[in-house]
Design a protein around this motif. Structure first.
Motif, PDB file in Angstrom:
ATOM      1  N   PHE A  81      52.668  57.965   5.733  1.00 41.46           N
ATOM      2  CA  PHE A  81      53.143  59.338   5.624  1.00 41.46           C
ATOM      3  C   PHE A  81      52.869  59.942   4.240  1.00 41.46           C
ATOM      4  CE2 PHE A  81      56.407  57.414   8.660  1.00 41.46           C
ATOM      5  CZ  PHE A  81      55.565  57.596   9.741  1.00 41.46           C
ATOM      6  N   SER A  82      51.678  59.644   3.731  1.00 41.09           N
ATOM      7  CA  SER A  82      51.213  60.232   2.477  1.00 41.09           C
ATOM      8  C   SER A  82      49.791  60.757   2.699  1.00 41.09           C
ATOM      9  CB  SER A  82      51.245  59.197   1.346  1.00 41.09           C
ATOM     10  OG  SER A  82      50.302  58.154   1.591  1.00 41.09           O
ATOM     11  N   ARG A  83      49.140  61.218   1.622  1.00 41.85           N
ATOM     12  CA  ARG A  83      47.761  61.712   1.666  1.00 41.85           C
ATOM     13  C   ARG A  83      47.550  62.765   2.754  1.00 41.85           C
ATOM     14  NH1 ARG A  83      43.807  56.526   0.296  1.00 41.85           N
ATOM     15  NH2 ARG A  83      45.130  55.600  -1.328  1.00 41.85           N
ATOM     16  N   PRO A  84      48.242  63.887   2.694  1.00 40.42           N
ATOM     17  CA  PRO A  84      48.107  64.916   3.737  1.00 40.42           C
ATOM     18  C   PRO A  84      46.694  65.465   3.833  1.00 40.42           C
ATOM     19  CG  PRO A  84      49.268  65.785   1.818  1.00 40.42           C
ATOM     20  CD  PRO A  84      49.151  64.306   1.605  1.00 40.42           C
ATOM     21  N   LYS A  85      46.294  65.786   5.058  1.00 43.25           N
ATOM     22  CA  LYS A  85      44.985  66.361   5.316  1.00 43.25           C
ATOM     23  C   LYS A  85      45.139  67.395   6.433  1.00 43.25           C
ATOM     24  CE  LYS A  85      40.161  65.026   6.009  1.00 43.25           C
ATOM     25  NZ  LYS A  85      39.232  63.869   6.057  1.00 43.25           N
ATOM     26  N   ARG A  86      44.549  68.548   6.224  1.00 47.06           N
ATOM     27  CA  ARG A  86      44.666  69.626   7.200  1.00 47.06           C
ATOM     28  C   ARG A  86      43.673  69.432   8.338  1.00 47.06           C
ATOM     29  NH1 ARG A  86      46.590  74.935   7.512  1.00 47.06           N
ATOM     30  NH2 ARG A  86      45.325  76.342   8.804  1.00 47.06           N
ATOM     31  N   LEU A 123      49.627  63.398   8.109  1.00 43.89           N
ATOM     32  CA  LEU A 123      49.840  62.357   7.107  1.00 43.89           C
ATOM     33  C   LEU A 123      49.257  61.034   7.579  1.00 43.89           C
ATOM     34  CD1 LEU A 123      53.640  63.171   6.631  1.00 43.89           C
ATOM     35  CD2 LEU A 123      51.761  63.999   5.186  1.00 43.89           C
ATOM     36  N   ARG A 124      48.722  60.257   6.643  1.00 48.45           N
ATOM     37  CA  ARG A 124      48.185  58.952   7.014  1.00 48.45           C
ATOM     38  C   ARG A 124      49.267  58.081   7.627  1.00 48.45           C
ATOM     39  NH1 ARG A 124      43.677  56.680   5.012  1.00 48.45           N
ATOM     40  NH2 ARG A 124      44.028  55.275   6.767  1.00 48.45           N
ATOM     41  N   ALA A 125      48.903  57.357   8.683  1.00 49.32           N
ATOM     42  CA  ALA A 125      49.859  56.491   9.373  1.00 49.32           C
ATOM     43  C   ALA A 125      49.134  55.275   9.925  1.00 49.32           C
ATOM     44  CB  ALA A 125      50.568  57.249  10.496  1.00 49.32           C
ATOM     45  N   ASP A 126      49.843  54.163   9.962  1.00 48.94           N
ATOM     46  CA  ASP A 126      49.226  52.880  10.292  1.00 48.94           C
ATOM     47  C   ASP A 126      49.235  52.613  11.794  1.00 48.94           C
ATOM     48  OD1 ASP A 126      48.048  50.439  10.104  1.00 48.94           O
ATOM     49  OD2 ASP A 126      49.794  49.394   9.286  1.00 48.94           O
ATOM     50  N   PHE A 127      48.349  53.301  12.521  1.00 52.54           N
ATOM     51  CA  PHE A 127      48.107  53.009  13.928  1.00 52.54           C
ATOM     52  C   PHE A 127      47.036  51.933  14.032  1.00 52.54           C
ATOM     53  CE2 PHE A 127      50.123  57.106  14.119  1.00 52.54           C
ATOM     54  CZ  PHE A 127      50.855  57.082  15.296  1.00 52.54           C
ATOM     55  N   SER A 129      43.595  57.149  10.632  1.00 51.68           N
ATOM     56  CA  SER A 129      44.565  57.810  11.499  1.00 51.68           C
ATOM     57  C   SER A 129      45.554  58.640  10.687  1.00 51.68           C
ATOM     58  CB  SER A 129      45.341  56.774  12.318  1.00 51.68           C
ATOM     59  OG  SER A 129      44.494  56.130  13.241  1.00 51.68           O
ATOM     60  N   TYR A 130      45.906  59.799  11.239  1.00 48.36           N
ATOM     61  CA  TYR A 130      46.869  60.717  10.625  1.00 48.36           C
ATOM     62  C   TYR A 130      47.884  61.119  11.687  1.00 48.36           C
ATOM     63  CZ  TYR A 130      43.421  61.348   6.864  1.00 48.36           C
ATOM     64  OH  TYR A 130      42.540  61.145   5.828  1.00 48.36           O
ATOM     65  N   LEU A 131      49.122  61.339  11.252  1.00 44.88           N
ATOM     66  CA  LEU A 131      50.196  61.733  12.154  1.00 44.88           C
ATOM     67  C   LEU A 131      50.851  63.021  11.661  1.00 44.88           C
ATOM     68  CD1 LEU A 131      52.233  61.061  14.504  1.00 44.88           C
ATOM     69  CD2 LEU A 131      53.611  59.900  12.764  1.00 44.88           C
TER      70      LEU A 131
END
Length: 314
Positions: A166-171, A186-190, A206-208
């Motif tokens: 839940f860091s490193r936001p990307k649009r 936000l980056r998430a560990d999928f 992966s981003y959430l």
């Protein structure tokens, strides 16, 4: 022969049982509640689990129990074991089981994996996977617990750096048909990002995000102060809309959208279970090794899930 669905009366498992029965398969809901279960089963009782495998063609784990011994028990009898878990460490242990295990059979991983694999077939470059969930949906306890378990935890990025969940936001831009507005994820560990990175030799990340920007911002805050998790409200703002997207560095993005994350997870899981019953699987396989996104097109449509390709500029 029966398909044994662990957690078969839960948020996802109940839909899996319904879908399998609609297709004419014999599906049995397993769990501890004698009033709701077809097979009363405590998954901490391995002897009882072994006994329940008689006359079973496949086992689908929707219970949230991440015990590799369940898969090993099935493998010893050559019974396919399908798991909807997204937990990377657990999935990696399942990949080492000597027998028929099917991984990534939900929404994410699962549908995300199929979309990314489809994009990688045409464009062998970096892929970003975006998972947008409806923060207003009443998820099962296991799904909520899994999301919160990521708070403050770290995982490895394809470039070798360590990433905090839940860091490193990307649009991400998303198609208007999805019902989602463009926003940061936000980056998430999928788990599937690691498998696809290894298999295709390109970075897959992966981003959430949640459909409520406030709820997404809350995850970004809580990951730096996990102790505040107790302050999270029981009911989050938002709807039950979801969207998943696989965006290659070059070429069009593949996406899918619908309502009800639990239903979408069950649709993909039931399709994978049908395939596992019909074909011979002898070793651990990911969903994209036994199904293609084209195989699911009609099933997804019939269950209110839209598939699309987005050629708009990034």
């Amino acid at each position: 022969m029966n398909v044994l669905v662990l957690g078969g009366y839960g948020a996802v498992g109940g839909h899996v049982v319904r879908l399998l029965r609609t297709d004419g398969l014999s599906a049995l809901a397993a769990g501890r509640d004698a009033g709701r279960a077809d097979v009363v089963l405590d998954l901490t009782d391995l002897d009882g689990f072994e006994a329940a495998l008689d006359n079973v063609a496949a086992v689908v784990n929707c219970a949230g129990a991440e015990d590799v011994r369940l898969a090993e028990a099935c493998a010893g009898r050559r019974i396919p074991f399908l798991d909807i878990s997204a937990t990377s460490a657990y999935v990696q242990r399942l990949e080492r089981v000597d027998g028929p295990v099917v991984l990534g059979v939900g929404l994410a991983p699962g549908l995300t994996t199929l979309l990314a694999a489809d994009a990688l077939d045409s464009h062998r470059g970096p892929i970003d996977i975006m998972i947008g969930l409806g923060s207003g949906e009443q998820h099962g306890a296991a799904a909520t617990a899994w999301t919160y378990s990521l708070l403050g935890q770290h995982f490895s990025d394809p470039d070798g750096t360590v990433v905090r969940n839940f860091s490193r936001p990307k649009r991400f831009e998303v198609p208007s048909e999805s019902g989602y507005t463009p926003a940061a994820a936000l980056r998430a560990d999928f788990a599937d990002q690691h498998r696809l990175t290894r298999e295709f030799g390109v970075p897959v990340r992966s981003y959430l995000r949640l459909d409520s920007r406030a709820a997404t911002a809350g995850l970004a805050l809580l990951t730096r102060a996990p102790a505040l998790r107790a302050l999270t409200p029981k009911h989050m703002p938002g709807s039950d809309k979801w969207v998943v997207l696989a965006r290659p560095a070059h070429g069009p993005a593949r996406w899918a959208a619908g309502r009800g994350q639990s239903v979408a997870t069950a649709v993909v899981t039931a399709a994978a279970a049908r395939t596992a019953v019909l074909r011979r699987i002898t070793s651990p396989a990911w969903i994209h090794e036994i199904l293609r996104i084209a195989d699911l097109r009609d099933t997804l449509r019939d269950n209110g899930i839209t598939l699309g390709v987005d050629n708009s500029p990034r």
